[in-house]
Write an enzyme that holds these catalytic residues in place. Structure first.
Site, PDB file in Angstrom:
ATOM      1  N   ASP A  11       0.885  -1.167   0.000  1.00  0.00           N
ATOM      2  CA  ASP A  11       0.000   0.000   0.000  1.00  0.00           C
ATOM      3  C   ASP A  11       0.919   1.213   0.000  1.00  0.00           C
ATOM      4  OD1 ASP A  11      -1.586   2.146   0.657  1.00  0.00           O
ATOM      5  OD2 ASP A  11      -2.743   1.085   2.188  1.00  0.00           O
ATOM      6  N   ASP A  52      -6.612  -0.562  -1.726  1.00  0.00           N
ATOM      7  CA  ASP A  52      -5.477   0.363  -1.688  1.00  0.00           C
ATOM      8  C   ASP A  52      -4.134  -0.346  -1.843  1.00  0.00           C
ATOM      9  OD1 ASP A  52      -5.283  -0.891   0.747  1.00  0.00           O
ATOM     10  OD2 ASP A  52      -5.772   0.866   1.949  1.00  0.00           O
ATOM     11  N   GLY A 103      18.723  -6.032   0.157  1.00  0.00           N
ATOM     12  CA  GLY A 103      18.743  -7.439  -0.290  1.00  0.00           C
ATOM     13  C   GLY A 103      17.413  -7.997  -0.730  1.00  0.00           C
ATOM     14  N   ASN A 104      16.412  -7.935   0.137  1.00  0.00           N
ATOM     15  CA  ASN A 104      15.068  -8.307  -0.307  1.00  0.00           C
ATOM     16  C   ASN A 104      14.043  -7.536   0.518  1.00  0.00           C
ATOM     17  OD1 ASN A 104      13.870 -10.082   1.893  1.00  0.00           O
ATOM     18  ND2 ASN A 104      15.822 -11.117   1.537  1.00  0.00           N
ATOM     19  N   LYS A 132      -7.997  -5.335   3.207  1.00  0.00           N
ATOM     20  CA  LYS A 132      -8.640  -5.144   4.509  1.00  0.00           C
ATOM     21  C   LYS A 132      -8.786  -6.444   5.289  1.00  0.00           C
ATOM     22  CE  LYS A 132      -9.360  -0.690   3.719  1.00  0.00           C
ATOM     23  NZ  LYS A 132      -8.216  -0.471   2.798  1.00  0.00           N
ATOM     24  N   TYR A 228       1.508  -1.541  15.168  1.00  0.00           N
ATOM     25  CA  TYR A 228       0.632  -1.815  14.035  1.00  0.00           C
ATOM     26  C   TYR A 228       0.714  -0.720  12.979  1.00  0.00           C
ATOM     27  CZ  TYR A 228      -2.638  -5.042  12.185  1.00  0.00           C
ATOM     28  OH  TYR A 228      -3.205  -6.027  11.441  1.00  0.00           O
ATOM     29  N   LYS A 231      -3.107  -3.523   8.232  1.00  0.00           N
ATOM     30  CA  LYS A 231      -3.330  -4.954   8.016  1.00  0.00           C
ATOM     31  C   LYS A 231      -2.511  -5.383   6.816  1.00  0.00           C
ATOM     32  CE  LYS A 231      -6.253  -6.468  11.041  1.00  0.00           C
ATOM     33  NZ  LYS A 231      -5.717  -7.409  12.008  1.00  0.00           N
ATOM     34  N   ASP A 233      -2.651  -7.047   4.058  1.00  0.00           N
ATOM     35  CA  ASP A 233      -3.578  -7.595   3.075  1.00  0.00           C
ATOM     36  C   ASP A 233      -2.896  -8.678   2.229  1.00  0.00           C
ATOM     37  OD1 ASP A 233      -5.466  -5.707   4.022  1.00  0.00           O
ATOM     38  OD2 ASP A 233      -4.375  -4.194   2.900  1.00  0.00           O
ATOM     39  N   GLN A 241      -5.336 -27.577 -11.777  1.00  0.00           N
ATOM     40  CA  GLN A 241      -5.641 -28.632 -12.755  1.00  0.00           C
ATOM     41  C   GLN A 241      -4.631 -29.781 -12.745  1.00  0.00           C
ATOM     42  OE1 GLN A 241      -8.969 -26.418 -14.002  1.00  0.00           O
ATOM     43  NE2 GLN A 241      -8.453 -28.464 -14.599  1.00  0.00           N
ATOM     44  N   HIS A 242      -5.022 -30.868 -13.396  1.00  0.00           N
ATOM     45  CA  HIS A 242      -4.159 -32.015 -13.676  1.00  0.00           C
ATOM     46  C   HIS A 242      -3.470 -32.511 -12.400  1.00  0.00           C
ATOM     47  CE1 HIS A 242      -2.476 -34.589 -16.742  1.00  0.00           C
ATOM     48  NE2 HIS A 242      -1.274 -34.444 -16.215  1.00  0.00           N
ATOM     49  N   TYR A 347      -6.170  -0.424  15.799  1.00  0.00           N
ATOM     50  CA  TYR A 347      -6.217   0.832  16.546  1.00  0.00           C
ATOM     51  C   TYR A 347      -6.775   0.482  17.914  1.00  0.00           C
ATOM     52  CZ  TYR A 347      -6.524   3.591  12.188  1.00  0.00           C
ATOM     53  OH  TYR A 347      -6.306   4.176  10.974  1.00  0.00           O
TER      54      TYR A 347
HETATM   55  C1  F6R Z   1      -7.847  -0.571   7.605  1.00  0.00           C
HETATM   56  C2  F6R Z   1      -7.743   0.697   6.860  1.00  0.00           C
HETATM   57  C3  F6R Z   1      -8.753   1.751   7.087  1.00  0.00           C
HETATM   58  C4  F6R Z   1      -8.221   2.812   8.048  1.00  0.00           C
HETATM   59  C5  F6R Z   1      -9.285   3.902   8.340  1.00  0.00           C
HETATM   60  C6  F6R Z   1      -8.747   5.021   9.228  1.00  0.00           C
HETATM   61  O1  F6R Z   1      -6.758  -1.400   7.362  1.00  0.00           O
HETATM   62  O2  F6R Z   1      -6.828   0.905   6.097  1.00  0.00           O
HETATM   63  O3  F6R Z   1      -9.975   1.222   7.537  1.00  0.00           O
HETATM   64  O4  F6R Z   1      -7.809   2.212   9.246  1.00  0.00           O
HETATM   65  O5  F6R Z   1      -9.713   4.475   7.134  1.00  0.00           O
HETATM   66  O6  F6R Z   1      -7.588   5.519   8.671  1.00  0.00           O
HETATM   67  P1  F6R Z   1      -6.795   6.786   9.255  1.00  0.00           P
HETATM   68  O7  F6R Z   1      -6.489   6.493  10.700  1.00  0.00           O
HETATM   69  O8  F6R Z   1      -5.575   6.833   8.384  1.00  0.00           O
HETATM   70  O9  F6R Z   1      -7.698   7.960   9.077  1.00  0.00           O
HETATM   71 MG    MG Z   2      -4.999  -2.498   1.942  1.00  0.00          MG
HETATM   72 MG    MG Z   3      -4.195   0.732   3.578  1.00  0.00          MG
END
Ligand code: F6R
Ligand code: MG
Ligand code: MG
Length: 386
Positions: A11, A52, A103-104, A132, A228, A231, A233, A241-242, A347
């Site tokens: 993202d 996103d 590196g990666n 999400k 955090y 997420k 994603d 197949q096969h 959050y």
């Molecule tokens: C969940 C996500 C959204 C944001 C929400 C609040 O992974 O990306 O639901 O958590 O839109 O975002 P902020 O805190 O950036 O306003």
């Molecule tokens: Mg996302």
């Molecule tokens: Mg996002």
């Protein structure tokens, strides 16, 4: 020569909230991948998005975790993030956790699903990408595809699948993995993967010949970053197949919109809704968590396709059910089990609120002028009546 399929996603900022990737950022990433293709680093590539998340689907002969390929992906994300910043897109550069590449891309923010394969005469694959939610969201559908004959009749009636598959399961908290064989160890497998926040299917192999059948991107950003930051994603690549699940068996696993963690503020359970590429945008309550599927054939590293797998009225009822479940879950408002358990929330102000209210909590004994809490008292009274 072996072919490697690398799907690397991040993202890097999106339009009008955490909603949808902007086409200009995709164009910037595309330019970087086109150069890498011209230089022979990549054989082929396809760029897409779900919500996103910008998805780079790349093929090459350089194996998994190749520094050159990962650097190419990193540079593509950097360029795309620059465009996102110029356009004032929201959360520009969100998943790029480091200023420098080393590196990666593992541990730097992007999610990675890679498999090095010996191409079969025809190599059909599906790539499933979700927004999400988190990698454990694939536990249930992958189990259905590769271990549940009610989903995949091939497990019963195709002799080349009948010996089943083995699942490499990662404990994301301990960083340890265990391999369990289905159908022999089915109940052990389910005991673990039924806790998808901790135990995540990472790779699936065919028992008969150890053929690699599926890989999942496993990057728990919250654990990587120590706090955090979104997420992670997930993405999975599934060979078809096969002697492997038919395309329709793989898709069948997504007809049930199961509840996954994520959705609004990464802190709510919601149904995983299979959608077409056109509908791969997070809208209602920043979701509901969405899944797209693209089907390709890989030939000498070339990506033939894609087909937009859920762009099909056959999935209308699954989407309708997902909407009904979304309504039902939303009516819980801020209550669990719609809201995630505190340890899984993206959050949370809960510790601050607990701290703030701490001085206002009174002992049961002080409140009711008794030595014993009414709760304890009630309990012992209840016990004596038994
Ligand atoms: C969940 C996500 C959204 C944001 C929400 C609040 O992974 O990306 O639901 O958590 O839109 O975002 P902020 O805190 O950036 O306003
Ligand atoms: Mg996302
Ligand atoms: Mg996002």
């Amino acid at each position: 020569m072996k072919t490697t399929i690398s799907v690397i996603k991040a993202d890097i900022g999106s339009l009008a909230g955490h909603h949808v990737v902007h086409p200009d950022t995709m164009a910037a990433a595309s330019k970087v991948l086109a150069e890498a293709k011209a230089q022979g680093v990549l054989i082929d590539y396809y760029i897409t998005h779900v919500g996103d998340d910008l998805q780079l689907i790349m093929t090459h002969n350089r194996g998994e975790l190749d520094p050159k390929v990962h650097e190419t992906a990193w540079n593509a994300f950097k360029k795309a993030a620059e465009v996102a910043r110029d356009l004032g897109l929201y959360a520009a550069g969100q998943d790029l956790l480091s200023d420098s590449f080393s590196g990666n891309v593992r541990g730097l923010g992007p999610g990675v699903a890679e498999m090095e394969i010996e191409e079969r005469v025809s190599e059909p694959i599906a790539i499933f990408m979700a927004d999400k939610t988190e990698p454990g969201a694939f536990n249930l559908p992958l189990y259905k595809m590769f271990a549940d004959p009610f989903n995949t009749p091939g497990l019963v009636i195709d002799p080349t699948m009948h010996n089943g598959f083995k699942f490499e399961v990662l404990d994301v908290y301990e960083g340890e993995a265990v391999t369990l064989t289905a159908p022999q160890e089915l109940y052990d497998l389910l005991a673990l993967i039924g806790t998808p926040a901790r135990y995540v299917i990472r790779r699936i192999y065919r028992n008969d010949d150890n053929l690699l059948a599926s890989v999942v991107a496993i990057e728990r950003l919250n654990l990587i970053a120590g706090k955090y930051v979104g997420k992670d994603d997930p993405v999975t690549i599934v060979r078809l197949q096969h002697g492997l699940p038919a395309l329709g068996e793989a898709l069948e696993a997504f007809t049930f919109p199961h509840l996954v963690p994520g959705w609004m503020r990464g802190s709510h359970y919601g149904p995983l809704m299979p959608v077409s590429q056109r509908d791969a945008r997070a809208t209602r309550f920043d979701g509901p968590p969405r899944l797209i599927g693209l089907g390709f054939n890989v030939k000498n590293g070339k990506l033939v396709g894609p087909s937009d797998l859920f762009d099909d009225p056959a999935f209308d009822e699954s989407r309708r059910l997902a909407s009904v479940i979304a309504d039902y879950m939303r009516r819980h408002g801020p209550f669990m089990p719609h809201r995630l358990e505190p340890t899984e929330m993206e959050y949370t102000t809960l510790p601050l609120i607990q701290e703030k209210l701490k001085p206002r909590f009174k002992k049961e004994s002080d409140m009711y002028k008794t030595k014993e809490s009414v709760y304890t008292k009630g309990k012992s009274a209840g016990e004596s009546q038994d």
